[in-house]
Write a protein that holds these residues in place. Sequence first.
Motif, PDB file in Angstrom:
ATOM      1  N   VAL A   8       1.018  -0.881   0.009  1.00 15.54           N
ATOM      2  CA  VAL A   8       0.280  -0.302  -0.239  1.00 15.54           C
ATOM      3  C   VAL A   8       0.857   1.627   0.429  1.00 15.54           C
ATOM      4  O   VAL A   8       1.914   1.448   0.702  1.00 15.54           O
ATOM      5  N   THR A   9       0.825   2.104  -0.682  1.00 17.76           N
ATOM      6  CA  THR A   9       1.131   3.532  -0.737  1.00 17.76           C
ATOM      7  C   THR A   9       0.409   4.532  -0.709  1.00 17.76           C
ATOM      8  O   THR A   9      -0.884   4.447  -1.216  1.00 17.76           O
ATOM      9  N   ILE A  10       0.539   6.034   0.357  1.00 20.68           N
ATOM     10  CA  ILE A  10      -0.628   7.066   0.845  1.00 20.68           C
ATOM     11  C   ILE A  10       0.363   8.319   0.287  1.00 20.68           C
ATOM     12  O   ILE A  10       1.335   8.004   0.866  1.00 20.68           O
ATOM     13  N   ASP A  11      -0.846   8.710  -0.398  1.00 21.72           N
ATOM     14  CA  ASP A  11      -0.013  10.481  -0.275  1.00 21.72           C
ATOM     15  C   ASP A  11      -0.329  10.853   1.169  1.00 21.72           C
ATOM     16  O   ASP A  11      -1.409  11.162   0.925  1.00 21.72           O
ATOM     17  N   ILE A  12       0.514  11.042   1.604  1.00 21.65           N
ATOM     18  CA  ILE A  12       0.319  11.158   3.286  1.00 21.65           C
ATOM     19  C   ILE A  12      -0.267  13.161   3.242  1.00 21.65           C
ATOM     20  O   ILE A  12      -0.909  13.363   4.459  1.00 21.65           O
ATOM     21  N   ASN A  13       0.778  13.646   2.243  1.00 16.19           N
ATOM     22  CA  ASN A  13      -0.055  15.075   1.866  1.00 16.19           C
ATOM     23  C   ASN A  13      -1.272  15.522   1.785  1.00 16.19           C
ATOM     24  O   ASN A  13      -2.299  16.407   1.884  1.00 16.19           O
ATOM     25  N   PRO A  26      -9.287  -5.976   6.617  1.00 15.96           N
ATOM     26  CA  PRO A  26      -9.383  -6.785   7.824  1.00 15.96           C
ATOM     27  C   PRO A  26      -8.021  -7.711   7.949  1.00 15.96           C
ATOM     28  O   PRO A  26      -8.474  -8.287   8.806  1.00 15.96           O
ATOM     29  N   THR A  27      -6.989  -6.736   7.794  1.00 16.01           N
ATOM     30  CA  THR A  27      -5.652  -7.784   8.498  1.00 16.01           C
ATOM     31  C   THR A  27      -5.232  -6.735   9.636  1.00 16.01           C
ATOM     32  O   THR A  27      -3.898  -6.922   9.799  1.00 16.01           O
ATOM     33  N   ASP A  28      -6.072  -5.410   9.774  1.00 14.59           N
ATOM     34  CA  ASP A  28      -5.085  -4.234  11.107  1.00 14.59           C
ATOM     35  C   ASP A  28      -3.834  -3.857  10.453  1.00 14.59           C
ATOM     36  O   ASP A  28      -3.056  -3.692  10.760  1.00 14.59           O
ATOM     37  N   THR A  29      -3.994  -3.785   9.267  1.00 15.42           N
ATOM     38  CA  THR A  29      -2.484  -3.199   8.332  1.00 15.42           C
ATOM     39  C   THR A  29      -1.663  -1.530   8.666  1.00 15.42           C
ATOM     40  O   THR A  29      -1.049  -1.297   9.054  1.00 15.42           O
ATOM     41  N   MET A  47       1.240   2.296   7.078  1.00 10.46           N
ATOM     42  CA  MET A  47       1.129   0.625   7.117  1.00 10.46           C
ATOM     43  C   MET A  47       2.190   0.113   8.147  1.00 10.46           C
ATOM     44  O   MET A  47       2.955   0.002   8.172  1.00 10.46           O
ATOM     45  N   ASN A  48       0.928  -0.009   8.854  1.00  6.45           N
ATOM     46  CA  ASN A  48       1.643  -0.476  10.577  1.00  6.45           C
ATOM     47  C   ASN A  48       2.420  -1.979  11.036  1.00  6.45           C
ATOM     48  O   ASN A  48       3.442  -2.311  11.287  1.00  6.45           O
ATOM     49  N   HIS A  49       1.536  -2.996  10.308  1.00  7.45           N
ATOM     50  CA  HIS A  49       1.947  -4.179   9.814  1.00  7.45           C
ATOM     51  C   HIS A  49       2.113  -4.739   8.067  1.00  7.45           C
ATOM     52  O   HIS A  49       0.809  -5.678   7.697  1.00  7.45           O
ATOM     53  N   PRO A  50       3.056  -4.262   7.430  1.00 10.30           N
ATOM     54  CA  PRO A  50       3.194  -3.875   5.864  1.00 10.30           C
ATOM     55  C   PRO A  50       2.855  -5.966   5.609  1.00 10.30           C
ATOM     56  O   PRO A  50       2.179  -6.793   4.608  1.00 10.30           O
ATOM     57  N   ASP A  51       3.919  -6.814   6.718  1.00 19.12           N
ATOM     58  CA  ASP A  51       3.607  -8.271   6.501  1.00 19.12           C
ATOM     59  C   ASP A  51       2.532  -8.804   6.004  1.00 19.12           C
ATOM     60  O   ASP A  51       1.749  -9.484   5.252  1.00 19.12           O
ATOM     61  N   SER A  52       1.340  -8.759   6.721  1.00 22.84           N
ATOM     62  CA  SER A  52       0.186  -8.782   6.494  1.00 22.84           C
ATOM     63  C   SER A  52      -0.978  -8.330   5.843  1.00 22.84           C
ATOM     64  O   SER A  52      -2.119  -9.014   6.068  1.00 22.84           O
ATOM     65  N   CYS A  53      -0.174  -7.537   5.054  1.00 26.13           N
ATOM     66  CA  CYS A  53      -1.275  -6.610   3.423  1.00 26.13           C
ATOM     67  C   CYS A  53      -1.586  -7.674   2.799  1.00 26.13           C
ATOM     68  O   CYS A  53      -0.652  -8.737   2.669  1.00 26.13           O
ATOM     69  N   ILE A  54      -2.716  -8.183   2.595  1.00 23.32           N
ATOM     70  CA  ILE A  54      -3.222  -8.803   1.676  1.00 23.32           C
ATOM     71  C   ILE A  54      -3.407  -8.537  -0.383  1.00 23.32           C
ATOM     72  O   ILE A  54      -3.704  -9.274  -0.519  1.00 23.32           O
ATOM     73  N   GLY A  55      -3.526  -7.775   0.166  1.00 25.41           N
ATOM     74  CA  GLY A  55      -3.353  -6.492  -1.139  1.00 25.41           C
ATOM     75  C   GLY A  55      -5.092  -6.794  -1.869  1.00 25.41           C
ATOM     76  O   GLY A  55      -5.866  -6.377  -2.694  1.00 25.41           O
ATOM     77  N   CYS A  56      -6.357  -7.351  -0.661  1.00 22.92           N
ATOM     78  CA  CYS A  56      -7.778  -6.564  -1.066  1.00 22.92           C
ATOM     79  C   CYS A  56      -7.970  -5.126  -1.112  1.00 22.92           C
ATOM     80  O   CYS A  56      -8.992  -5.698  -2.293  1.00 22.92           O
ATOM     81  N   ALA A  57      -7.400  -4.156  -1.063  1.00 28.70           N
ATOM     82  CA  ALA A  57      -7.414  -3.108  -2.324  1.00 28.70           C
ATOM     83  C   ALA A  57      -8.802  -2.421  -0.934  1.00 28.70           C
ATOM     84  O   ALA A  57      -9.448  -1.598  -1.368  1.00 28.70           O
ATOM     85  N   GLN A  58      -9.641  -2.719  -0.168  1.00 28.73           N
ATOM     86  CA  GLN A  58     -10.304  -1.922   0.735  1.00 28.73           C
ATOM     87  C   GLN A  58     -10.124  -0.437   0.887  1.00 28.73           C
ATOM     88  O   GLN A  58     -11.176  -0.377   1.012  1.00 28.73           O
ATOM     89  N   CYS A  59      -9.047  -0.744   1.660  1.00 33.01           N
ATOM     90  CA  CYS A  59      -8.791   0.854   2.681  1.00 33.01           C
ATOM     91  C   CYS A  59      -9.262   1.979   0.563  1.00 33.01           C
ATOM     92  O   CYS A  59      -9.258   3.358   1.061  1.00 33.01           O
TER      93      CYS A  59
END
Length: 75
Positions: A8-13, A26-29, A47-59
């Motif tokens: 996941v990449t997030i434009d923090i600005n 769903p994975t508390d990433t 991304m607090n837990h990047p290893d738990s991301c499953i790429g579902c794109a719900q976010c």
Amino acid sequence: MAKVKGAVTIDINRCKGCDLCVVACPTDTLLLQPKEVNDRGYHFAFMNHPDSCIGCAQCALVCPDACIEVYRITV
């Protein structure tokens, strides 16, 4: 069978810290940054837990500012 991981990449600005992506994950990433703010004064998602991301794109689907991109990586 190949395993799919997400990135996941997030434009923090542009993030206004609405917390919708954190709730939708769903994975508390994702989590809101508790100690830092962006240049607009909002606590941004990261991304607090990047290893738990499953790429579902719900976010990315629930983000009202479209500042989240999700990539799927086959490992």
